[in-house]
Design an enzyme around this catalytic site. Sequence first.
Site, PDB file in Angstrom:
ATOM      1  N   GLY A   1       0.890  -0.893   0.240  1.00 24.11           N
ATOM      2  CA  GLY A   1       0.571   0.247  -0.300  1.00 24.11           C
ATOM      3  C   GLY A   1       0.918   1.577   0.100  1.00 24.11           C
TER       4      GLY A   1
ATOM      5  N   MET B   1      -3.378  -6.233  -7.594  1.00 22.78           N
ATOM      6  CA  MET B   1      -2.699  -7.620  -7.944  1.00 22.78           C
ATOM      7  C   MET B   1      -4.013  -8.564  -9.122  1.00 22.78           C
ATOM      8  SD  MET B   1       0.713  -6.692  -8.537  1.00 22.78           S
ATOM      9  CE  MET B   1       1.648  -7.449  -8.750  1.00 22.78           C
TER      10      MET B   1
ATOM     11  N   ASN C   1      -3.978   2.721 -13.415  1.00 19.49           N
ATOM     12  CA  ASN C   1      -3.131   1.546 -12.816  1.00 19.49           C
ATOM     13  C   ASN C   1      -1.989   2.125 -12.947  1.00 19.49           C
ATOM     14  OD1 ASN C   1      -2.365  -1.277 -11.549  1.00 19.49           O
ATOM     15  ND2 ASN C   1      -1.834  -1.293 -13.540  1.00 19.49           N
TER      16      ASN C   1
ATOM     17  N   HIS D   1       2.335   0.669 -12.658  1.00 20.81           N
ATOM     18  CA  HIS D   1       3.290  -0.623 -13.406  1.00 20.81           C
ATOM     19  C   HIS D   1       4.503  -0.419 -13.321  1.00 20.81           C
ATOM     20  CE1 HIS D   1       3.465  -4.422 -14.809  1.00 20.81           C
ATOM     21  NE2 HIS D   1       4.451  -3.828 -15.563  1.00 20.81           N
TER      22      HIS D   1
ATOM     23  N   ASP E   1      -2.117  -3.959 -18.264  1.00 22.33           N
ATOM     24  CA  ASP E   1      -1.416  -3.110 -18.488  1.00 22.33           C
ATOM     25  C   ASP E   1      -1.304  -2.371 -19.888  1.00 22.33           C
ATOM     26  OD1 ASP E   1      -0.460  -3.765 -15.924  1.00 22.33           O
ATOM     27  OD2 ASP E   1       0.856  -5.214 -16.780  1.00 22.33           O
TER      28      ASP E   1
HETATM   29  C1  GAR Z   1       3.964  -0.692  -6.522  1.00 19.38           C
HETATM   30  O1  GAR Z   1       5.714  -1.404  -7.420  1.00 19.38           O
HETATM   31  C2  GAR Z   1       3.328  -1.455  -7.880  1.00 19.38           C
HETATM   32  O2  GAR Z   1       3.872  -1.083  -9.455  1.00 19.38           O
HETATM   33  C3  GAR Z   1       3.431  -2.425  -8.300  1.00 19.38           C
HETATM   34  O3  GAR Z   1       3.302  -3.071  -7.258  1.00 19.38           O
HETATM   35  C4  GAR Z   1       3.410  -2.321  -6.224  1.00 19.38           C
HETATM   36  C5  GAR Z   1       2.575  -2.199  -5.108  1.00 19.38           C
HETATM   37  O4  GAR Z   1       3.754  -1.783  -4.058  1.00 19.38           O
HETATM   38  N1  GAR Z   1       2.213  -3.342  -9.440  1.00 19.38           N
HETATM   39  C6  GAR Z   1       1.886  -3.759 -10.053  1.00 19.38           C
HETATM   40  O5  GAR Z   1       3.279  -4.649 -10.940  1.00 19.38           O
HETATM   41  C7  GAR Z   1       1.192  -4.021 -11.374  1.00 19.38           C
HETATM   42  N2  GAR Z   1       0.890  -4.436 -12.297  1.00 19.38           N
HETATM   43  P1  GAR Z   1       2.953  -0.982  -2.927  1.00 19.38           P
HETATM   44  O6  GAR Z   1       1.359  -2.278  -2.742  1.00 19.38           O
HETATM   45  O7  GAR Z   1       3.637  -0.344  -1.892  1.00 19.38           O
HETATM   46  O8  GAR Z   1       1.706   0.239  -3.721  1.00 19.38           O
END
Ligand code: GAR
Length: 212
Positions: free
Chosen positions: A12, A90, A107, A109, A145
């Site tokens: 988060g 996810m 979103n 990425h 994505d």
């Molecule tokens: C982040 O790095 C985000 O870009 C990635 O998950 C992480 C979540 O971190 N998202 C993806 O890979 C989506 N395809 P967070 O929970 O600390 O924000």
Amino acid sequence: MTRLGILLSGRGSNFLAIADAIAHGKLPNAKIAVVVSNKADAPGIAAARARGLAAHVIEANGRKRAEQDAEILACLREHEVELVCLAGYMRLLSPEFVAAFPQRILNIHPSLLPAFPGLDAQRQALQYGVGVTGCTVHFVDEQLDHGVIVLQRVVPVMDGDDEAKLSARILEQEHIAYPEAIARVLSGQYSIQGRRYVLRTQEKNSVSQEVQ
Ligand code: GAR
């Protein structure tokens, strides 16, 4: 005031970057209406509760995606959400969910899309041997994505990087990119032309260049 709905699955930190940007007056027209997690143990949902935000866990529990998404949609509607921000969510969204918020789902990425979509984008970048990677904030469409890009930030890959070091360097930029992208979208000063996100000022410039 635009009411944001945050969807997350884990840590988060992007949610917190958005919440902090709002708290510090950087997104004066935004308010987090609700945070939803598809994982009960997501630290992000605990952080949302700690901040006194409406926070709901809506797990799949073996249900089909469309059924789980219908419950999430109902929750977002109950909280009168106008812009959905996926922040480390996810799970793919169903077509019905995407259709319910046309060009109103963002979103983030951790790569420069269209390079390295899907899981483990940072590891994919290291394994491919790219010299630069970064992060992308984009509108969500039915494909993974894939939607129209709002903004990207570039991050160099350094000698001696491992997945953790590179991910941390990208994450710093994610925390800048996401509030900035939300500000752009909330400004309303853009149009979408094909796959291109075009700022209004650029539109005017291109018109005046054509006239000259
Ligand atoms: C982040 O790095 C985000 O870009 C990635 O998950 C992480 C979540 O971190 N998202 C993806 O890979 C989506 N395809 P967070 O929970 O600390 O924000």
